[in-house]
Motif scaffolding. Structure first.
Motif, PDB file in Angstrom:
ATOM      1  N   THR A  81      29.542   9.549  19.374  1.00 53.11           N
ATOM      2  CA  THR A  81      30.369  10.481  20.239  1.00 53.11           C
ATOM      3  C   THR A  81      31.561  10.500  20.943  1.00 53.11           C
ATOM      4  O   THR A  81      32.060   9.148  21.046  1.00 53.11           O
ATOM      5  CB  THR A  81      28.973  10.712  21.280  1.00 53.11           C
ATOM      6  N   VAL A 119      27.586   8.754  30.570  1.00 54.49           N
ATOM      7  CA  VAL A 119      26.792   9.972  30.554  1.00 54.49           C
ATOM      8  C   VAL A 119      27.279  10.859  29.479  1.00 54.49           C
ATOM      9  O   VAL A 119      26.434  11.425  28.651  1.00 54.49           O
ATOM     10  CB  VAL A 119      27.145  10.897  31.918  1.00 54.49           C
ATOM     11  N   MET A 120      28.712  10.997  29.108  1.00 58.60           N
ATOM     12  CA  MET A 120      28.999  11.685  27.763  1.00 58.60           C
ATOM     13  C   MET A 120      28.072  11.007  26.667  1.00 58.60           C
ATOM     14  O   MET A 120      27.956  11.861  25.646  1.00 58.60           O
ATOM     15  CB  MET A 120      30.552  11.836  27.850  1.00 58.60           C
ATOM     16  N   SER A 122      25.547   9.551  26.518  1.00 56.18           N
ATOM     17  CA  SER A 122      23.966   9.810  26.389  1.00 56.18           C
ATOM     18  C   SER A 122      23.729  11.555  25.832  1.00 56.18           C
ATOM     19  O   SER A 122      22.839  11.707  25.292  1.00 56.18           O
ATOM     20  CB  SER A 122      23.368   9.492  27.618  1.00 56.18           C
ATOM     21  N   TRP A 123      24.429  12.275  26.707  1.00 52.29           N
ATOM     22  CA  TRP A 123      24.306  13.628  26.495  1.00 52.29           C
ATOM     23  C   TRP A 123      24.947  14.168  25.125  1.00 52.29           C
ATOM     24  O   TRP A 123      24.415  14.803  24.267  1.00 52.29           O
ATOM     25  CB  TRP A 123      25.055  14.388  27.651  1.00 52.29           C
ATOM     26  N   MET A 126      22.223  13.560  22.492  1.00 55.17           N
ATOM     27  CA  MET A 126      21.160  14.389  22.590  1.00 55.17           C
ATOM     28  C   MET A 126      21.573  15.783  21.978  1.00 55.17           C
ATOM     29  O   MET A 126      21.081  16.578  21.226  1.00 55.17           O
ATOM     30  CB  MET A 126      20.674  14.852  23.897  1.00 55.17           C
ATOM     31  N   LEU A 127      22.892  16.303  22.132  1.00 55.92           N
ATOM     32  CA  LEU A 127      23.352  17.634  21.741  1.00 55.92           C
ATOM     33  C   LEU A 127      23.744  17.510  20.201  1.00 55.92           C
ATOM     34  O   LEU A 127      24.010  18.665  19.378  1.00 55.92           O
ATOM     35  CB  LEU A 127      24.659  17.669  22.590  1.00 55.92           C
ATOM     36  N   GLY A 239      29.516  21.295  24.642  1.00 52.16           N
ATOM     37  CA  GLY A 239      28.821  20.519  24.874  1.00 52.16           C
ATOM     38  C   GLY A 239      29.359  19.265  25.902  1.00 52.16           C
ATOM     39  O   GLY A 239      28.811  19.093  27.143  1.00 52.16           O
ATOM     40  N   THR A 240      30.351  19.098  25.835  1.00 58.18           N
ATOM     41  CA  THR A 240      31.263  18.361  26.737  1.00 58.18           C
ATOM     42  C   THR A 240      31.501  18.922  27.832  1.00 58.18           C
ATOM     43  O   THR A 240      31.391  18.394  29.175  1.00 58.18           O
ATOM     44  CB  THR A 240      32.659  17.714  26.220  1.00 58.18           C
ATOM     45  N   THR A 243      28.171  18.983  29.688  1.00 57.59           N
ATOM     46  CA  THR A 243      27.797  17.722  30.523  1.00 57.59           C
ATOM     47  C   THR A 243      28.635  17.531  31.586  1.00 57.59           C
ATOM     48  O   THR A 243      27.869  16.963  32.581  1.00 57.59           O
ATOM     49  CB  THR A 243      28.219  16.573  29.118  1.00 57.59           C
ATOM     50  N   THR A 246      27.603  19.927  34.639  1.00 63.45           N
ATOM     51  CA  THR A 246      26.118  19.534  35.228  1.00 63.45           C
ATOM     52  C   THR A 246      26.004  18.225  35.831  1.00 63.45           C
ATOM     53  O   THR A 246      25.303  18.426  36.908  1.00 63.45           O
ATOM     54  CB  THR A 246      25.054  19.624  33.665  1.00 63.45           C
ATOM     55  N   ASN A 247      26.668  17.327  35.205  1.00 65.79           N
ATOM     56  CA  ASN A 247      26.409  15.943  35.794  1.00 65.79           C
ATOM     57  C   ASN A 247      27.508  15.790  36.986  1.00 65.79           C
ATOM     58  O   ASN A 247      27.188  14.793  38.074  1.00 65.79           O
ATOM     59  CB  ASN A 247      26.254  14.872  34.854  1.00 65.79           C
TER      60      ASN A 247
END
Length: 261
Positions: A81, A119-120, A122-123, A126-127, A239-240, A243, A246-247
């Motif tokens: 990612t 975090v990027m 990990s998310w 998922m995305l 998605g980025t 992420t 949100t975080n």
């Protein structure tokens, strides 16, 4: 047993069934992978008939490969990612630090570059699922248009046969990311050629009765490649942005267009 306990037991059974369907693979996976490369019509026909005595379902193989790519990437230390470093490669360190200072992590502190990257990643993993599903829709709709008599689920199976074949090549190419990006890009081209070859073979077998018709149908699928790339890019950007917001309460737009600009 109470109603709540029954619901919990049913949920557990469903989860177990999904886990077994996705990961309880046997020796057939090797035959399925090899024949997806060299005999894709056989794998697709078995899937359309629901006969999985010789081959695994293309859906199960795809789920397994999707997860296996992260295992391979982890072994070779190659992220699948995007990272903040990739996004900010053309920006100065001062600009990035000023942008990070506008955000806050869960502890209310200014996030670090490493924290955001983690975090990027990990998310992003998922995305990948929803992005993959969305980008496959144009192909499935076009296949449905080519042969309306086949149920949509059947088109999914056929589509995944050629996808799995190219997926094998792409996973094999993951280690080359750490060695030389040039070889990785060559591997991606090879994976695309494998996909087009297997897709053309499947088109001839299931979607056309003449060479001209097969050529036009393959051309139609090829024309969707730019659409897929655009959808993938949009999905990754959204998605980025989601992420970061949100975080860390960070604005992706603010990274490239500062408010005081």
């Amino acid at each position: 047993m109470s109603t709540e306990e029954k619901q919990d037991a049913r949920s557990a059974d469903i989860l177990d069934s999904v886990s077994i369907a996705a990961f309880d693979l046997d020796g057939r996976i090797f035959r399925t992978l090899w024949h997806s490369l060299v005999r894709p019509p056989d794998v697709a026909l078995a899937a359309l008939k629901g006969d999985f005595s010789r081959y695994l379902s293309p859906v199960r193989v795809f789920v397994a490969l999707f997860g296996f790519q992260f295992v391979v990437a982890s072994l070779f230390g190659t992220p699948l990612t995007g990272s903040l470093e990739d996004l900010t490669s053309n920006l100065s360190a001062e600009t990035v630090d000023a942008w990070l200072a506008t955000g806050r992590n869960a502890a209310g502190e200014v996030p670090t570059l490493a924290e955001v990257d983690e975090v990027m990643e990990s998310w992003g993993a998922m995305l990948l699922w929803p992005i993959t599903i969305i980008t496959s829709l144009p192909y499935l709709l076009l296949l449905k248009l080519y042969r309306p008599g086949i149920p949509l689920w059947g088109h999914v199976q056929v589509y995944l046969v050629s996808t799995n074949a190219s997926f094998v090549v792409m996973i094999a190419a993951i280690p080359t990311i750490a060695m030389d990006l040039g070889w990785f890009y060559v591997s991606l081209v090879v994976a695309m050629l494998v996909y087009l070859f297997c897709t053309a073979w499947l088109i001839v077998r299931f979607y056309s009765h003449s060479p001209a018709g097969a050529a036009l149908r393959v051309l139609g699928l090829c024309l969707l490649i730019p659409v897929t790339l655009i959808l993938t890019a949009i999905g990754q950007l959204l998605g980025t942005a989601f992420t970061l917001d949100t975080n860390f309460d960070l604005s992706l737009i603010g990274l490239f267009v500062p408010e005081n600009a």
